[in-house]
Write a protein that holds these residues in place. Structure first.
Motif, PDB file in Angstrom:
ATOM      1  N   ALA A 128     -25.785-129.472 -25.133  1.00 58.15           N
ATOM      2  CA  ALA A 128     -24.960-129.455 -26.346  1.00 58.15           C
ATOM      3  C   ALA A 128     -25.839-129.573 -27.604  1.00 58.15           C
ATOM      4  CB  ALA A 128     -23.938-130.585 -26.303  1.00 58.15           C
ATOM      5  N   THR A 129     -26.793-130.474 -27.554  1.00 60.11           N
ATOM      6  CA  THR A 129     -27.706-130.652 -28.683  1.00 60.11           C
ATOM      7  C   THR A 129     -28.542-129.397 -28.883  1.00 60.11           C
ATOM      8  OG1 THR A 129     -27.783-133.029 -28.265  1.00 60.11           O
ATOM      9  CG2 THR A 129     -29.543-132.107 -29.614  1.00 60.11           C
ATOM     10  N   ALA A 130     -29.031-128.846 -27.784  1.00 61.44           N
ATOM     11  CA  ALA A 130     -29.835-127.622 -27.869  1.00 61.44           C
ATOM     12  C   ALA A 130     -29.020-126.491 -28.484  1.00 61.44           C
ATOM     13  CB  ALA A 130     -30.347-127.232 -26.484  1.00 61.44           C
ATOM     14  N   LEU A 131     -27.750-126.402 -28.121  1.00 62.94           N
ATOM     15  CA  LEU A 131     -26.883-125.361 -28.671  1.00 62.94           C
ATOM     16  C   LEU A 131     -26.689-125.526 -30.177  1.00 62.94           C
ATOM     17  CD1 LEU A 131     -25.213-122.888 -27.907  1.00 62.94           C
ATOM     18  CD2 LEU A 131     -23.261-124.409 -27.557  1.00 62.94           C
ATOM     19  N   LEU A 132     -26.525-126.773 -30.635  1.00 59.90           N
ATOM     20  CA  LEU A 132     -26.414-127.028 -32.075  1.00 59.90           C
ATOM     21  C   LEU A 132     -27.680-126.577 -32.813  1.00 59.90           C
ATOM     22  CD1 LEU A 132     -24.785-130.577 -32.196  1.00 59.90           C
ATOM     23  CD2 LEU A 132     -23.773-128.434 -32.977  1.00 59.90           C
ATOM     24  N   LEU A 133     -28.834-126.908 -32.243  1.00 59.24           N
ATOM     25  CA  LEU A 133     -30.095-126.512 -32.869  1.00 59.24           C
ATOM     26  C   LEU A 133     -30.251-124.993 -32.903  1.00 59.24           C
ATOM     27  CD1 LEU A 133     -32.634-129.135 -31.454  1.00 59.24           C
ATOM     28  CD2 LEU A 133     -31.856-128.896 -33.815  1.00 59.24           C
ATOM     29  N   VAL A 134     -29.881-124.341 -31.794  1.00 59.37           N
ATOM     30  CA  VAL A 134     -29.987-122.876 -31.742  1.00 59.37           C
ATOM     31  C   VAL A 134     -29.082-122.237 -32.797  1.00 59.37           C
ATOM     32  CG1 VAL A 134     -29.428-120.847 -30.323  1.00 59.37           C
ATOM     33  CG2 VAL A 134     -30.743-122.725 -29.343  1.00 59.37           C
ATOM     34  N   GLY A 135     -27.875-122.749 -32.948  1.00 60.36           N
ATOM     35  CA  GLY A 135     -26.950-122.190 -33.933  1.00 60.36           C
ATOM     36  C   GLY A 135     -27.476-122.324 -35.357  1.00 60.36           C
ATOM     37  N   ALA A 136     -27.982-123.509 -35.705  1.00 55.96           N
ATOM     38  CA  ALA A 136     -28.487-123.721 -37.061  1.00 55.96           C
ATOM     39  C   ALA A 136     -29.758-122.911 -37.317  1.00 55.96           C
ATOM     40  CB  ALA A 136     -28.752-125.204 -37.297  1.00 55.96           C
ATOM     41  N   ALA A 137     -30.659-122.873 -36.344  1.00 53.66           N
ATOM     42  CA  ALA A 137     -31.908-122.117 -36.513  1.00 53.66           C
ATOM     43  C   ALA A 137     -31.629-120.618 -36.587  1.00 53.66           C
ATOM     44  CB  ALA A 137     -32.863-122.425 -35.366  1.00 53.66           C
ATOM     45  N   SER A 138     -30.705-120.147 -35.765  1.00 53.84           N
ATOM     46  CA  SER A 138     -30.346-118.720 -35.808  1.00 53.84           C
ATOM     47  C   SER A 138     -29.717-118.358 -37.146  1.00 53.84           C
ATOM     48  CB  SER A 138     -29.386-118.376 -34.677  1.00 53.84           C
ATOM     49  OG  SER A 138     -30.011-118.578 -33.436  1.00 53.84           O
ATOM     50  N   GLY A 139     -28.886-119.247 -37.677  1.00 55.49           N
ATOM     51  CA  GLY A 139     -28.293-119.013 -38.993  1.00 55.49           C
ATOM     52  C   GLY A 139     -29.353-118.891 -40.076  1.00 55.49           C
ATOM     53  N   SER A 140     -30.368-119.719 -39.987  1.00 56.52           N
ATOM     54  CA  SER A 140     -31.471-119.657 -40.957  1.00 56.52           C
ATOM     55  C   SER A 140     -32.215-118.338 -40.835  1.00 56.52           C
ATOM     56  CB  SER A 140     -32.435-120.827 -40.728  1.00 56.52           C
ATOM     57  OG  SER A 140     -33.579-120.690 -41.535  1.00 56.52           O
ATOM     58  N   LEU A 141     -32.529-117.943 -39.617  1.00 60.13           N
ATOM     59  CA  LEU A 141     -33.263-116.685 -39.411  1.00 60.13           C
ATOM     60  C   LEU A 141     -32.441-115.475 -39.853  1.00 60.13           C
ATOM     61  CD1 LEU A 141     -34.976-117.392 -35.989  1.00 60.13           C
ATOM     62  CD2 LEU A 141     -36.074-117.220 -38.235  1.00 60.13           C
ATOM     63  N   GLU A 142     -31.142-115.516 -39.611  1.00 61.90           N
ATOM     64  CA  GLU A 142     -30.287-114.398 -40.029  1.00 61.90           C
ATOM     65  C   GLU A 142     -30.256-114.269 -41.547  1.00 61.90           C
ATOM     66  OE1 GLU A 142     -26.481-115.042 -38.228  1.00 61.90           O
ATOM     67  OE2 GLU A 142     -27.280-114.737 -36.206  1.00 61.90           O
ATOM     68  N   ARG A 143     -30.188-115.394 -42.266  1.00 57.50           N
ATOM     69  CA  ARG A 143     -30.174-115.337 -43.733  1.00 57.50           C
ATOM     70  C   ARG A 143     -31.498-114.826 -44.283  1.00 57.50           C
ATOM     71  NH1 ARG A 143     -26.455-117.548 -47.259  1.00 57.50           N
ATOM     72  NH2 ARG A 143     -27.739-116.355 -48.685  1.00 57.50           N
TER      73      ARG A 143
END
Length: 192
Positions: free
Chosen positions: A67-82
């Motif tokens: 669950a924690t890993a998924l939260l990190l992946v979502g936030a990091a992916s959002g940063s990379l997409e922007r």
């Protein structure tokens, strides 16, 4: 013409040459400062990408619960997409702003802090596995983001200071360049 008239003409020409040199020097300095801001922003962009990649590496290391890993992946992916959405080709500020990505980067910092409280970070470091190495890279990337943002903001403040001078405004030495702005987002380091 009398000698006094020649001295007056020579003095006027000297003053005009000195003024022309000063204006030329000031315009060139301002141009260099704007280039410095662009370079600093490019460096900040690169460090933000490295931080997001280090976050993904930690999330995929197996050191965190899913669950924690998924939260990190979502936030990091959002940063990379922007970062990837922003192109300098259509940038009216010619690469001198952060394209409103401050919120995404602050969110990534918040998620990192929520996912890695000090006790979790200490446990990951104690494991000395791939998670510990990934955490070390994330900490280093976070420090580089802080330094790059501070360097950028210092460059922007210098441009703003120079452009506020009356001579620069009076002779419009900045041309039509838009005044760059500082980049402000939460980039606090991981504790532990």
């Amino acid at each position: 013409m009398s000698t006094l008239a020649w001295v007056a003409v020579a003095a006027a020409v000297g003053v005009l040459l000195l003024l022309a040199w000063y204006l030329s020097y000031s315009a060139a300095r301002l141009d260099r400062l704007h280039a410095k801001v662009e370079g600093a922003l490019s460096a900040l962009d690169a460090q933000v990408v490295r931080r997001a990649e280090a976050t993904l590496e930690l999330a995929n290391s197996g050191a965190l619960d899913p669950a924690t890993a998924l939260l990190l992946v979502g936030a990091a992916s959002g940063s990379l997409e922007r970062v990837n959405e922003h192109t300098f080709a259509g940038d009216p500020l010619e690469g001198q702003h952060f394209a409103g990505r401050e919120g995404v980067e602050s969110e990534l910092t918040e998620v990192i802090h929520a996912a890695l409280p000090p006790e979790v970070a200490v446990d990951i470091e104690a494991s000395s596995g791939p998670g510990a190495a990934a955490l070390g890279r994330l900490r280093a990337a976070g420090l580089r983001v802080q330094l790059a943002r501070r360097f950028h903001n210092d460059a922007v403040k210098e441009v703003q200071r120079v452009r506020a001078k009356p001579v620069v405004r009076l002779f419009r030495l900045a041309g039509h360049a838009v005044l760059p702005q500082t980049v402000e987002f939460d980039d606090a380091l991981i504790h532990g």
